[in-house]
Motif scaffolding. Structure first.
Motif, PDB file in Angstrom:
ATOM      1  N   SER A   1       0.886  -1.176   0.105  1.00  0.00           N
ATOM      2  CA  SER A   1       0.133   0.067   0.036  1.00  0.00           C
ATOM      3  C   SER A   1       0.896   1.478   0.163  1.00  0.00           C
ATOM      4  N   LYS A   2       0.229   2.384  -0.472  1.00  0.00           N
ATOM      5  CA  LYS A   2       0.962   3.574  -0.746  1.00  0.00           C
ATOM      6  C   LYS A   2       1.216   4.156   0.733  1.00  0.00           C
ATOM      7  N   LYS A   3       0.258   3.918   1.667  1.00  0.00           N
ATOM      8  CA  LYS A   3       0.301   4.720   2.902  1.00  0.00           C
ATOM      9  C   LYS A   3       0.568   3.512   4.092  1.00  0.00           C
ATOM     10  N   LYS A   4       0.953   4.231   5.299  1.00  0.00           N
ATOM     11  CA  LYS A   4       0.955   2.948   6.195  1.00  0.00           C
ATOM     12  C   LYS A   4       0.752   3.643   7.587  1.00  0.00           C
ATOM     13  N   ARG A   5       0.384   2.824   8.780  1.00  0.00           N
ATOM     14  CA  ARG A   5      -0.207   3.347   9.714  1.00  0.00           C
ATOM     15  C   ARG A   5       1.002   3.489  10.744  1.00  0.00           C
ATOM     16  N   ILE A   6       1.174   4.288  11.407  1.00  0.00           N
ATOM     17  CA  ILE A   6       2.330   4.580  12.396  1.00  0.00           C
ATOM     18  C   ILE A   6       1.813   4.481  14.108  1.00  0.00           C
ATOM     19  N   PHE A   7       2.053   3.717  14.753  1.00  0.00           N
ATOM     20  CA  PHE A   7       1.632   3.767  16.127  1.00  0.00           C
ATOM     21  C   PHE A   7       2.395   5.010  16.935  1.00  0.00           C
ATOM     22  N   CYS A   8       1.762   5.849  17.491  1.00  0.00           N
ATOM     23  CA  CYS A   8       2.206   6.669  18.346  1.00  0.00           C
ATOM     24  C   CYS A   8       2.230   6.776  19.806  1.00  0.00           C
TER      25      CYS A   8
ATOM     26  N   LYS B   1       2.209  15.523  14.577  1.00  0.00           N
ATOM     27  CA  LYS B   1       2.141  17.125  14.528  1.00  0.00           C
ATOM     28  C   LYS B   1       0.871  17.572  13.567  1.00  0.00           C
ATOM     29  N   ILE B   2       0.645  18.973  13.927  1.00  0.00           N
ATOM     30  CA  ILE B   2      -0.663  19.444  13.226  1.00  0.00           C
ATOM     31  C   ILE B   2      -0.662  19.085  11.766  1.00  0.00           C
ATOM     32  N   GLY B   3      -1.794  18.659  11.353  1.00  0.00           N
ATOM     33  CA  GLY B   3      -1.874  18.412   9.938  1.00  0.00           C
ATOM     34  C   GLY B   3      -1.996  17.041   9.579  1.00  0.00           C
ATOM     35  N   ASP B   4      -1.406  16.263  10.545  1.00  0.00           N
ATOM     36  CA  ASP B   4      -1.425  14.652  10.356  1.00  0.00           C
ATOM     37  C   ASP B   4      -2.531  13.885  10.342  1.00  0.00           C
ATOM     38  N   GLU B   5      -2.907  13.040   9.471  1.00  0.00           N
ATOM     39  CA  GLU B   5      -4.082  12.340   9.445  1.00  0.00           C
ATOM     40  C   GLU B   5      -3.905  11.244  10.663  1.00  0.00           C
ATOM     41  N   MET B   6      -4.944  11.343  11.489  1.00  0.00           N
ATOM     42  CA  MET B   6      -4.757  10.614  12.671  1.00  0.00           C
ATOM     43  C   MET B   6      -6.217   9.641  12.851  1.00  0.00           C
ATOM     44  N   ILE B   7      -5.700   8.487  13.520  1.00  0.00           N
ATOM     45  CA  ILE B   7      -6.844   7.355  13.749  1.00  0.00           C
ATOM     46  C   ILE B   7      -6.544   7.115  15.295  1.00  0.00           C
ATOM     47  N   VAL B   8      -7.625   7.146  16.096  1.00  0.00           N
ATOM     48  CA  VAL B   8      -7.747   6.757  17.275  1.00  0.00           C
ATOM     49  C   VAL B   8      -8.695   5.477  17.323  1.00  0.00           C
ATOM     50  N   GLU B   9      -8.109   4.458  17.841  1.00  0.00           N
ATOM     51  CA  GLU B   9      -8.782   2.928  17.862  1.00  0.00           C
ATOM     52  C   GLU B   9      -8.516   2.326  19.227  1.00  0.00           C
TER      53      GLU B   9
ATOM     54  N   ILE C   1      -1.045   7.540  13.368  1.00  0.00           N
ATOM     55  CA  ILE C   1      -1.132   8.766  12.256  1.00  0.00           C
ATOM     56  C   ILE C   1      -0.812   7.853  10.831  1.00  0.00           C
ATOM     57  N   ILE C   2      -1.320   8.359   9.834  1.00  0.00           N
ATOM     58  CA  ILE C   2      -1.144   8.005   8.483  1.00  0.00           C
ATOM     59  C   ILE C   2      -0.022   8.552   7.677  1.00  0.00           C
ATOM     60  N   LYS C   3       1.024   7.748   7.153  1.00  0.00           N
ATOM     61  CA  LYS C   3       2.085   8.784   6.623  1.00  0.00           C
ATOM     62  C   LYS C   3       2.305   7.844   5.171  1.00  0.00           C
TER      63      LYS C   3
ATOM     64  N   THR D   1     -13.716   1.958  20.127  1.00  0.00           N
ATOM     65  CA  THR D   1     -13.530   3.203  19.449  1.00  0.00           C
ATOM     66  C   THR D   1     -13.104   3.214  18.020  1.00  0.00           C
ATOM     67  N   TYR D   2     -13.551   4.034  17.364  1.00  0.00           N
ATOM     68  CA  TYR D   2     -12.683   4.206  15.869  1.00  0.00           C
ATOM     69  C   TYR D   2     -13.163   5.741  15.466  1.00  0.00           C
ATOM     70  N   ILE D   3     -12.053   6.603  15.394  1.00  0.00           N
ATOM     71  CA  ILE D   3     -12.314   7.791  14.992  1.00  0.00           C
ATOM     72  C   ILE D   3     -11.146   8.068  14.026  1.00  0.00           C
ATOM     73  N   GLU D   4     -11.433   8.943  12.947  1.00  0.00           N
ATOM     74  CA  GLU D   4     -10.531   9.304  11.833  1.00  0.00           C
ATOM     75  C   GLU D   4     -10.576  10.940  12.071  1.00  0.00           C
ATOM     76  N   GLY D   5      -9.436  11.355  11.452  1.00  0.00           N
ATOM     77  CA  GLY D   5      -9.543  12.947  11.331  1.00  0.00           C
ATOM     78  C   GLY D   5      -8.155  13.456  11.193  1.00  0.00           C
TER      79      GLY D   5
END
Length: 398
Positions: free
Chosen positions: A310-317, A340-348, A393-395, A352-356
């Motif tokens: 995949s072109k994106k990866k999920r990074i655990f913070c 950081k500000i502007g990062d695509e974030m997932i809380v799971e 975060i998604i990078k 819970t599942y929240i994207e933003g």
């Protein structure tokens, strides 16, 4: 023309939450008598899953689709009894024992792809046994599916996206042979995704094009939704009960938009190309059209990489320590990575599942642009997060 149903997988409550946004029906399993035993819901959670589906006007289908041995009969009876009591809308089965028990409970029956149904006469046979729907073999060409639809009155369902098995309809014995874990009992160790080498009688390696000689690319039919809809398929199924919630969210949204756009006459090749690009941003092994337009060739194998491309990866913070509902801020302990500000974030979390996107970060009551590893920071969040939820975060993968 009737709009086909979209079936999405759910392995957890976060996945279910995502699936319910886009699916007409959800299919799920427990950790018994199902082809994905290593993930799934507890039997005690079946009722809650069904309630969540019904509250959204969706149907809930329970998979009970492994080989069934004598030792499994009591467990099978218990699961189906729980499903009946929970008002599960249909059981996905194929073993005659499962069919008989389901019939004794007057439950709707869908025949699993594990039955490898590849012709209209087999469809009619299972219909006479009481099946309302047939999940067709994945090894069928589209022209064969059209023939089946023409010569049977039972509903037909077909996979349109997700992992493909190198064996016919998943009936693989390689995992059992090499590791003692049976794919047909839901414990596949995926030996087809390993590196293999060809050798001659003298033990010398023979050069071949690639190392992953048994690893199939993922099915992706997003570009061909019009053709599949015109074929009269009653339900489109997305594989993915081992995938995370973000996969379910992205794949579900793309196929929902594709199906709807056909019926409101806005489907275009350009849109399909954009959807396929988005699908490439979640877990995949490269894409193929499988058997729909003929037998796959070597271009449909992942010869050089059997893992996620995949072109994106999920990074655990890190983890959520607290959520302040009045301030709409979650306290995050950054144990592993910065954000950081502007990062695509997932809380799971468990539920819970929240994207933003991250819009605000505070450190010691001051607004900052970035939270560093080891720090405890406040991150603005409109929805409620729970203690020990995980923050990602998604990078870009590169």
């Amino acid at each position: 023309m009737t709009k086909p149903q979209l079936l999405l997988p759910a392995k957890s409550f976060p996945s279910l939450k995502c699936a319910l946004k886009y699916a007409d029906c959800i299919y799920f399993g427990t950790t018994d008598i199902t082809m994905r035993k290593r993930t799934g819901f507890k039997k005690s959670q079946i009722k809650k899953v069904v309630q969540m589906c019904h509250e959204k006007g969706k149907k809930a289908y329970l998979t009970v689709n492994t080989v069934v041995y004598n030792k499994d009969i009591k467990k099978l009876q218990k699961i189906i009894s729980i499903a009946k009591e929970a008002k599960v809308d249909a059981l996905i089965v194929w073993d005659p024992a499962a069919i008989e028990i389901a019939k004794s409970k007057n439950m709707e029956i869908h025949i699993s792809t594990q039955a490898n149904i590849s012709n209209y006469q087999s469809c009619n046979f299972y219909q006479k046994l009481g099946a309302k729907r047939i999940v067709l073999s994945r090894e069928l060409e589209l022209k064969e599916i059209k023939k089946i639809k023409k010569d049977t009155s039972v509903e037909i369902e077909a996979f349109v996206h997700g992992a493909m098995c190198i064996s016919i309809s998943g009936r693989c014995h390689l995992s059992t042979y090499l590791t003692g874990k049976s794919a047909n009992c839901g414990e596949c160790t995926q030996p087809c995704r390993r590196e293999y080498f060809l050798t001659n009688a003298e033990g010398e390696k023979i050069q071949c094009d690639g190392k992953y000689l048994l690893s199939a690319k993922d099915l992706c039919m997003i570009e061909y939704m019009p053709e599949l809809i015109k074929a009269g398929i009653d339900a489109f199924k997305v594989e993915g009960r081992l995938r995370d919630a973000r996969y379910v969210s992205v794949v579900g949204r793309c196929y929902r938009e594709a199906i709807d756009s056909y019926f409101n006459k806005t489907f275009t090749k350009q849109k399909a190309k954009e959807w396929k690009n988005q699908l490439g941003e979640v877990y995949n092994r490269g894409f193929s059209t499988g058997f729909y337009f003929g037998n796959p060739g070597k271009e449909d194998l992942t010869l050089h990489n059997a893992g996620n491309v995949s072109k994106k990866k999920r990074i655990f913070c890190g983890y959520v320590d607290n959520y302040y509902s009045k301030a709409k801020v979650m306290e995050v302990r950054l144990t592993d990575n910065s954000l950081k500000i502007g990062d695509e974030m997932i809380v799971e979390g468990n539920t819970t599942y929240i994207e933003g996107k991250i819009e605000s970060i505070t450190l010691e009551e001051k607004f900052v642009d970035k939270g560093e590893k080891t720090q405890i920071v406040g991150v603005g969040l409109n929805e409620k997060a729970r203690k020990n939820d995980k923050v990602y975060i998604i990078k870009d993968a590169k």
